[in-house]
Motif scaffolding. Structure first.
Motif, mmCIF file in Angstrom:
data_model
loop_
_atom_site.group_PDB
_atom_site.id
_atom_site.type_symbol
_atom_site.label_atom_id
_atom_site.label_comp_id
_atom_site.label_asym_id
_atom_site.label_seq_id
_atom_site.Cartn_x
_atom_site.Cartn_y
_atom_site.Cartn_z
ATOM 1 N N LEU A 198 0.861 -1.110 -0.198
ATOM 2 C CA LEU A 198 0.154 0.001 0.028
ATOM 3 C C LEU A 198 0.858 1.282 -0.006
ATOM 4 C CD1 LEU A 198 -2.817 -1.108 2.574
ATOM 5 C CD2 LEU A 198 -2.908 -1.110 -0.055
ATOM 6 N N CYS B 151 0.762 4.135 -2.950
ATOM 7 C CA CYS B 151 0.602 5.534 -2.532
ATOM 8 C C CYS B 151 1.550 6.395 -3.090
ATOM 9 C CB CYS B 151 0.553 5.746 -0.836
ATOM 10 S SG CYS B 151 0.002 7.389 -0.283
ATOM 11 N N SER C 168 -5.604 4.174 -0.485
ATOM 12 C CA SER C 168 -3.995 4.592 -0.572
ATOM 13 C C SER C 168 -3.644 5.257 -2.005
ATOM 14 C CB SER C 168 -3.381 3.211 -0.386
ATOM 15 O OG SER C 168 -3.314 2.501 -1.642
#
Length: 574
Positions: free
Chosen positions: A39, A43, A193
Motif C-alpha cells: 500500500l 500510495c 491509498s
C-alpha cells in the motif's frame, strides 16, 4: 489464490513451500503484515503519477504552445497508452517473471522516464524558452524529449498497474475463510491509498507547478517514485508469491485450435466424459481446477477425447485440452461484455484531467476575495476527498447494512456495486453540463467573451468532482475486485490489465469524440464546441453527449450483468 508459495530468497526457480505442509510459513508471511509495504508503494507511485499528469494539459498548452483541443487529445492519448501497456507487464508477470520481479523491473524504467521528464522541464536547452509567463517557443527536439520521457513512464507503469493490486490480493489465501473475507477489504483500502497519493499530488504538487516551476513540479514526483521502490523492496521477506503459470495466450490459442479442429465432434451429454487431469491439482501451475459450466458449449469440443488426440503416447495439447483450460477461456470471454461497458465510464472519468481543467481555467480561480489563485487542476482534490470519504463509509457502514438486507458476504455483489457507480456517473456529466450552461449564459449577459476568467467561482465545479469520486468507489473498486476474482488463477495479472484497458479505451474514445465533434462543429468558420476561448464554445453540449452515452451504456450493462455466469473453482461454493 491458486498455488500459493512463500519464498526465502525472493523467487526460487522450482522451490515452493505449500502452506498445507508448512503452516508456520503462513503465519510469517502475507495478510495485513505484508500489505503496508504494498500500500505504501502504491500510495507513493500514484502520488508520482498524478503529480506529473494532473496538470499535464496546461503544461502542453502553456509550455509546449499547443491549442486546447490538441493538448486535450495528447493527454488523452498518453493517458490511454498508460492503460494499454499493462497488457505487456501482465503477460510477463503471469507467464514468466511473476508479479514481484515485474513490478521491480518496470519500476526502474518508470524512474528513468520521470528523471528525463524533470530534465526536459528544468535544464537549459532541453526546456522550452519563454519570453513571458505563458509565451513559450518550444523546438521540435524539446517537444520530442518531453514525449519520449512521457512514453517511457507509460511503459514503466505498464508493469506496475496490473500487478500491484493483484499482488496485494495474493497475500490472502482463498482456502482460508478469514483471509478471504479480508481480501475484499484490501481492494477498498488499496484504492484509498491511491487517493491519499492523489490528494497530495492534486494540491501541493499542482500548486508548485503553477507557482514555483515545472522543474520542481516534475522533480518531486520523480523522487517520490524512488521512495515507492524502496517501500516495495522493504517488505520482500513478508510477501507470498505465486508461481507464473506459463503463457496464458498459448493456452487460450490451444483451446481455440482444438475446438475448431473438432468442429464436427459432438459434445457428450454426460460432462464427466470430458477430459480433465486425474491429479487433485490443476496441471496449470498456480491454478485451481475449475468446474464445468454449461454456456459457451462450443469450446467444450476441445475437451472431447478422440483417437487422434495422442502423439507417440503423449497428449497433443493442440488437439485435447482439460476442462479447466477450456473454462479459463470461457471466463475470459464472459468478462469481455462487462469489460466493454467500462469504456464509457472511463471516458467520463477522463474528463477530470482534460475538459474539467479547461472549464475551471475559464472561471474565477481566486479563493474568496484574496489574491491567491487555486490552480484549476487542483480541483481534482475534491474527487480525491470524495473517494477518501466514501471508502470507509462503504467498508464500515454500507457493507454491514447491505449484508443484513441481501445476505451476501460482501453486502453487494461486485456487479451490483459497479452498476451503482455507472448510475452516479450520469449525474456528474449532467451537473458539469448545467454548470457550463449557466457560465455561458453569464458570459453572454455581461459580454465577457474576451475575459480570460469569468467572475464565477471555480468552486462551482466541486459537485461534479465529488460525484465522480463517489462513482469511482463503486465502479472502479468493484471492477478491480471483480476482474481479480473472476479471472482464472493463472491469468489474474492479465485480467487486471484487461480491466485497466477500459481506461485506455475511454481516453482514446474521448480523444476521438473531441476530433469528431470539432470536425463537425467548426464548419463554415464556426468556433466549434471546444475552441481555445471556451467563452465562444459549447462544452456543455459535449457533457450532455457523454451523459446520453452513459445512460445507454447503463442499460446495456444491466442486461449483461443479469445473464453473467460466475466462475466456480472445484470444491468451492458459488
Amino acid at each position: 489464490m491458486g498455488e500459493v508459495v512463500a519464498e526465502d530468497d525472493l523467487y526460487t526457480k522450482d522451490g515452493t513451500v505449500d502452506f498445507r505442509n508448512n503452516p508456520a510459513k503462513r503465519n510469517e508471511t502475507g495478510t495485513w503484515k505484508a500489505c503496508p509495504f504494498i500500500l505504501g508503494n502504491e500510495c507513493c507511485e500514484r502520488l508520482a503519477y498524478y503529480g506529473m499528469s494532473t496538470n499535464l494539459v496546461l503544461y502542453f498548452k502553456k509550455r509546449l504552445n499547443q491549442h486546447s483541443a490538441t493538448a486535450s487529445k495528447n493527454v488523452s492519448n498518453w493517458s490511454g497508452t498508460c492503460y494499454i501497456t499493462p497488457l505487456i507487464g501482465a503477460f510477463l508477470a503471469d507467464a514468466y517473471l511473476g508479479r514481484y520481479w515485474t513490478i521491480a523491473l518496470f519500476s526502474i524504467i518508470y524512474v528513468i522516464g520521470m528523471t528525463l521528464l524533470t530534465l526536459s522541464a528544468s535544464v537549459p536547452g532541453l526546456k522550452p524558452s519563454c519570453s513571458g509567463e505563458d509565451v513559450c517557443h518550444p523546438k521540435e527536439v524539446q517537444t520530442a524529449v518531453c514525449f519520449v520521457a512521457l512514453y517511457l513512464i507509460a511503459l514503466g507503469t505498464g508493469g506496475i498497474k496490473p500487478c500491484v493490486s493483484s499482488y496485494g490480493a495474493d497475500q490472502f489465501d482463498d482456502s482460508d475463510e478469514v483471509e478471504k473475507k479480508h481480501k475484499s477489504s484490501f481492494f477498498n483500502w488499496f484504492y484509498f491509498s491511491i487517493n491519499i497519493g492523489a490528494l497530495v499530488a492534486s494540491s501541493v504538487l499542482v500548486w508548485i507547478q503553477d507557482n514555483v516551476g515545472w522543474g520542481w513540479g516534475f522533480g518531486i514526483p520523480a523522487v517520490t517514485m524512488a521512495i515507492a521502490i524502496v517501500s516495495f523492496f522493504s517488505g520482500t521477506r513478508l510477501y507470498r508469491n505465486q508461481k507464473p503459470g506459463g503463457s496464458p495466450l498459448t493456452r487460450i490459442c490451444q483451446v481455440l485450435v482444438a475446438s475448431f479442429r473438432k468442429f464436427k465432434v459432438n459434445v457428450p451429454e454426460e460432462k464427466s466424459l470430458l477430459y480433465e487431469t486425474t491429479d487433485a491439482e490443476s496441471a496449470i501451475t498456480g491454478s485451481r481446477k475449475l468446474d464445468h459450466t454449461k454456456d459457451l458449449s462450443f469450446f467444450d469440443k476441445a475437451a472431447v477425447q478422440t483417437e487422434f488426440d495422442h502423439v507417440k503416447g503423449n497428449i497433443d495439447s493442440w488437439r485435447l485440452c482439460s476442462v479447466t483450460q477450456v473454462e479459463e477461456l470461457k471466463s475470459i470471454i464472459r468478462l469481455l461484455p462487462i469489460w466493454a461497458t467500462g469504456i464509457i465510464f472511463s471516458t467520463v472519468y477522463g474528463q477530470m484531467s482534460t475538459l474539467f481543467v479547461l472549464q475551471g481555467a475559464a472561471m474565477d480561480t481566486r479563493v474568496g476575495n484574496s489574491s491567491f489563485k487555486i490552480p484549476p487542476a487542483s480541483l481534482s482534490i475534491f474527487d480525491t476527498l470524495s473517494v477518501i470519504f466514501w471508502v470507509p463509509i462503504y467498508d464500515q457502514i454500507i457493507v454491514p447494512i447491505a449484508r443484513k438486507i441481501t445476505g451476501h458476504k460482501n453486502g453487494l455483489t461486485q456487479l451490483q456495486r459497479m452498476g451503482i457507480g455507472l448510475f452516479i456517473s450520469i449525474f456528474a456529466m449532467l451537473f458539469a453540463g448545467i454548470l457550463e450552461f449557466y457560465r455561458l449564459k453569464y458570459v453572454k449577459r455581461h459580454n465577457y467573451y474576451e475575459l480570460e476568467e469569468v467572475p464565477m467561482t471555480i468552486f462551482w465545479q466541486v459537485p461534479q468532482y465529488f460525484l465522480i469520486g463517489c462513482a469511482e468507489v463503486f465502479t472502479l473498486i468493484g471492477q478491480l475486485e471483480f476482474f481479480y476474482e473472476q479471472a482464472p488463477d493463472a491469468m489474474r495479472s492479465l485480467c487486471s490489465a484487461l480491466s485497466l484497458t477500459t481506461i485506455a479505451l475511454g481516453s482514446y474514445l474521448s480523444s476521438m469524440l473531441v476530433t469528431i465533434v470539432m470536425n463537425i462543429t467548426t464548419k463554415n468558420g464556426k468556433p466549434g464546441w471546444i475552441p481555445d476561448n471556451l467563452n465562444y464554445g459549447h462544452i456543455d453540449y459535449f457533457y450532455y453527449l457523454l451523459a446520453v452515452l452513459s445512460v445507454l451504456n447503463l442499460g446495456v450493462y444491466l442486461v449483461i450483468a443479469k445473464w453473467y455466469t460466475y466462475k466456480r473453482p472445484v470444491g468451492t461454493l458459488r
